[in-house]
Structure formats: structure tokens, C-alpha cells
Design a protein around this motif. Structure first.
Motif, PDB file in Angstrom:
ATOM      1  N   ASP A  55       0.838  -1.200   0.000  1.00  0.00           N
ATOM      2  CA  ASP A  55       0.000   0.000   0.000  1.00  0.00           C
ATOM      3  C   ASP A  55       0.872   1.249   0.000  1.00  0.00           C
ATOM      4  O   ASP A  55       0.421   2.331  -0.375  1.00  0.00           O
ATOM      5  CB  ASP A  55      -0.905   0.010   1.234  1.00  0.00           C
ATOM      6  N   VAL A  56       2.115   1.090   0.473  1.00  0.00           N
ATOM      7  CA  VAL A  56       3.113   2.160   0.446  1.00  0.00           C
ATOM      8  C   VAL A  56       4.200   1.728  -0.528  1.00  0.00           C
ATOM      9  O   VAL A  56       4.789   0.657  -0.375  1.00  0.00           O
ATOM     10  CB  VAL A  56       3.724   2.396   1.847  1.00  0.00           C
ATOM     11  N   ARG A  80      -2.605   4.113  -3.949  1.00  0.00           N
ATOM     12  CA  ARG A  80      -1.448   3.783  -3.116  1.00  0.00           C
ATOM     13  C   ARG A  80      -0.711   5.060  -2.697  1.00  0.00           C
ATOM     14  O   ARG A  80      -0.839   6.108  -3.322  1.00  0.00           O
ATOM     15  CB  ARG A  80      -0.482   2.855  -3.863  1.00  0.00           C
ATOM     16  N   ILE A  81       0.075   4.932  -1.643  1.00  0.00           N
ATOM     17  CA  ILE A  81       0.971   6.005  -1.222  1.00  0.00           C
ATOM     18  C   ILE A  81       2.286   5.797  -1.959  1.00  0.00           C
ATOM     19  O   ILE A  81       2.903   4.729  -1.854  1.00  0.00           O
ATOM     20  CB  ILE A  81       1.191   5.971   0.299  1.00  0.00           C
ATOM     21  N   ALA A 116      -2.679   8.439  -7.184  1.00  0.00           N
ATOM     22  CA  ALA A 116      -1.871   8.062  -6.024  1.00  0.00           C
ATOM     23  C   ALA A 116      -1.698   9.244  -5.086  1.00  0.00           C
ATOM     24  O   ALA A 116      -1.896  10.405  -5.469  1.00  0.00           O
ATOM     25  CB  ALA A 116      -0.503   7.568  -6.480  1.00  0.00           C
ATOM     26  N   GLN A 117      -1.348   8.956  -3.836  1.00  0.00           N
ATOM     27  CA  GLN A 117      -1.008   9.996  -2.879  1.00  0.00           C
ATOM     28  C   GLN A 117       0.519  10.087  -2.859  1.00  0.00           C
ATOM     29  O   GLN A 117       1.189   9.213  -2.298  1.00  0.00           O
ATOM     30  CB  GLN A 117      -1.538   9.673  -1.476  1.00  0.00           C
ATOM     31  N   ASP A 148      -1.642  14.901   1.321  1.00  0.00           N
ATOM     32  CA  ASP A 148      -2.630  14.029   1.948  1.00  0.00           C
ATOM     33  C   ASP A 148      -2.183  13.705   3.372  1.00  0.00           C
ATOM     34  O   ASP A 148      -1.185  13.013   3.579  1.00  0.00           O
ATOM     35  CB  ASP A 148      -2.786  12.750   1.128  1.00  0.00           C
ATOM     36  N   ALA A 151      -1.936   9.949   4.224  1.00  0.00           N
ATOM     37  CA  ALA A 151      -0.770   9.303   3.611  1.00  0.00           C
ATOM     38  C   ALA A 151       0.491   9.643   4.391  1.00  0.00           C
ATOM     39  O   ALA A 151       1.335   8.768   4.647  1.00  0.00           O
ATOM     40  CB  ALA A 151      -0.635   9.742   2.155  1.00  0.00           C
ATOM     41  N   LYS A 152       0.626  10.898   4.788  1.00  0.00           N
ATOM     42  CA  LYS A 152       1.809  11.297   5.563  1.00  0.00           C
ATOM     43  C   LYS A 152       1.843  10.577   6.905  1.00  0.00           C
ATOM     44  O   LYS A 152       2.904  10.125   7.352  1.00  0.00           O
ATOM     45  CB  LYS A 152       1.835  12.810   5.760  1.00  0.00           C
ATOM     46  N   THR A 154       0.531   7.646   7.650  1.00  0.00           N
ATOM     47  CA  THR A 154       0.848   6.227   7.432  1.00  0.00           C
ATOM     48  C   THR A 154       2.343   6.036   7.212  1.00  0.00           C
ATOM     49  O   THR A 154       2.967   5.150   7.818  1.00  0.00           O
ATOM     50  CB  THR A 154       0.074   5.691   6.214  1.00  0.00           C
ATOM     51  N   PHE A 155       2.938   6.870   6.364  1.00  0.00           N
ATOM     52  CA  PHE A 155       4.367   6.732   6.101  1.00  0.00           C
ATOM     53  C   PHE A 155       5.193   7.133   7.322  1.00  0.00           C
ATOM     54  O   PHE A 155       6.206   6.492   7.624  1.00  0.00           O
ATOM     55  CB  PHE A 155       4.774   7.556   4.886  1.00  0.00           C
TER      56      PHE A 155
END
Length: 204
Positions: A55-56, A80-81, A116-117, A148, A151-152, A154-155
Motif C-alpha cells: 500500500d506504500v 497507493r501512497i 496516487a497519494q 494528503d 498518507a503522511k 501512514t508513512f
């Protein structure tokens, strides 16, 4: 925990695979050569063109290689990121960036994969500082730019769980400043003014 795909098995890709694995994430590594993709016994290794499972997605590639890889995965990055760690340096002169002054490599990627993000991160880090988790006595800082917030986050969790420190650097517009900072760091190392195990750190 996240499911992370790293495209590229060079120093940066291998180092970040270690970070992601340390945080308990599932990691897939794709490279031109499947043997080179097997950077750790815990990763799922494959070749560029294989289906992406993460997903990343980390684009751990030289800037000139981006176009072919993005073309190979046209439509597959939607939802996806996508993390861009490239520094778009003009390696012919080593004196400029090859993207417009009012744009960035990350902005170009975002335009190519609008579904995508896209995040800009890791380009201000050398592989050694990712592998050791240290810049001098300070924990390695990973600056993240993107539009996003989810997204940030999650990463950032992948980064933090791997023992590094994630810092939100603002919107994707800040990618151009991150690329300028990455370029400066590269020139300093190339001129032997700092080592390839050094870098910029944030001390709070």
C-alpha cells in the motif's frame, strides 16, 4: 503495520527495507534482477514488472529511471501512497537540478499518477544514516512533504516504528525545497566536505 513495496535494491532501497522490517512491516523489494532484490531473507523479492503488493510504494531509484518504472506500472499505483526519494540532479554538470525552478520531481510524479497519494521523503537522507538510524549523535530525521494528511501519517508511522524520526515538512510544494536541500547535501559529500554517513539533523 503497513505493507511496503520498495522499487529499487540499491543502497537506499536496501537501507529503507531494513527500517521497514525493523518496524514489523511486510516488505516487498522489486529490482531489475531478482537476486539483487533479495536484500534480506524476510523480504518478498521480485523483478520490476511484477505485481505490487504494498500500500506504500517507495521509488528508490535514480531520477532518470522513474519514467520507465512509472510507465511499467501505469494505472497500478492508483490508491497507493507513493514515496519519491529521488534528487533530480544534472549529473553531467553536477551544478543544477533538471526540473523547473518552480516545480519538483515529486510534482512531476504526482501529475503522472494522479490517482496516487505522492509524498516527497528520504531524499535528504544518505543510506548510511537510514541504516544506522543516526546522524552524529542525533536520531535520523526523515522530512516528509505531501498534500494528503492520512498518507503522511501512514508513512510517518513506518519511519517512526523503524527507529527514525518523521517530521511533517508541509505540502507537496515543499518538495522543491527538500530537493534543493538534498542537492546541497550531495554536493557537500561529493566535495568531501562531509562524509556519506553524515547529513542534516533536526535537534528540538
Amino acid at each position: 503495520m503497513a505493507n511496503v513495496t520498495i522499487i529499487g535494491a540499491g543502497n537506499m532501497g536496501s537501507a529503507f527495507a531494513g527500517v521497514a522490517l525493523a518496524g514489523g512491516n511486510a516488505v516487498q523489494v522489486l529490482a531489475r534482477d531478482a537476486d539483487k532484490a533479495a536484500v534480506d531473507s524476510r523480504v518478498s523479492a521480485g523483478v520490476v514488472g511484477d505485481p505490487i503488493t504494498g500500500d506504500v510504494v517507495i521509488l528508490a531509484l535514480p531520477y532518470p529511471a522513474l519514467a520507465d518504472v512509472l510507465g511499467a506500472y501505469a494505472g497500478q499505483l492508483d490508491g497507493r501512497i507513493v514515496v519519491d526519494l529521488t534528487n533530480p540532479v544534472d549529473f553531467a554538470t553536477f551544478d543544477d537540478l533538471v526540473v523547473p525552478a518552480d516545480s519538483s520531481a515529486a510534482a512531476g510524479i504526482a501529475a503522472q499518477v494522479p490517482g496516487a497519494q505522492v509524498l516527497k521523503a528520504l531524499n535528504t537522507n544518505f543510506a548510511a544514516t537510514l541504516a544506522t538510524g543516526l546522524i552524529g549523535d542525533a536520531t535520523t530525521t526523515v522530512l516528509i512533504a505531501g498534500d494528503d494528511a492520512g498518507a503522511k501519517a501512514t508513512f510517518a508511522a513506518v519511519v517512526d516504528d523503524g527507529g527514525l524520526t518523521a517530521v511533517d515538512a508541509g505540502s507537496l510544494k515543499r518538495a522543491r525545497e527538500l530537493e534543493a536541500l538534498g542537492f546541497l547535501q550531495l554536493t557537500l559529500a561529493a566535495d568531501e566536505k562531509i562524509s556519506w554517513a553524515a547529513g542534516f539533523a533536526l535537534v528540538k
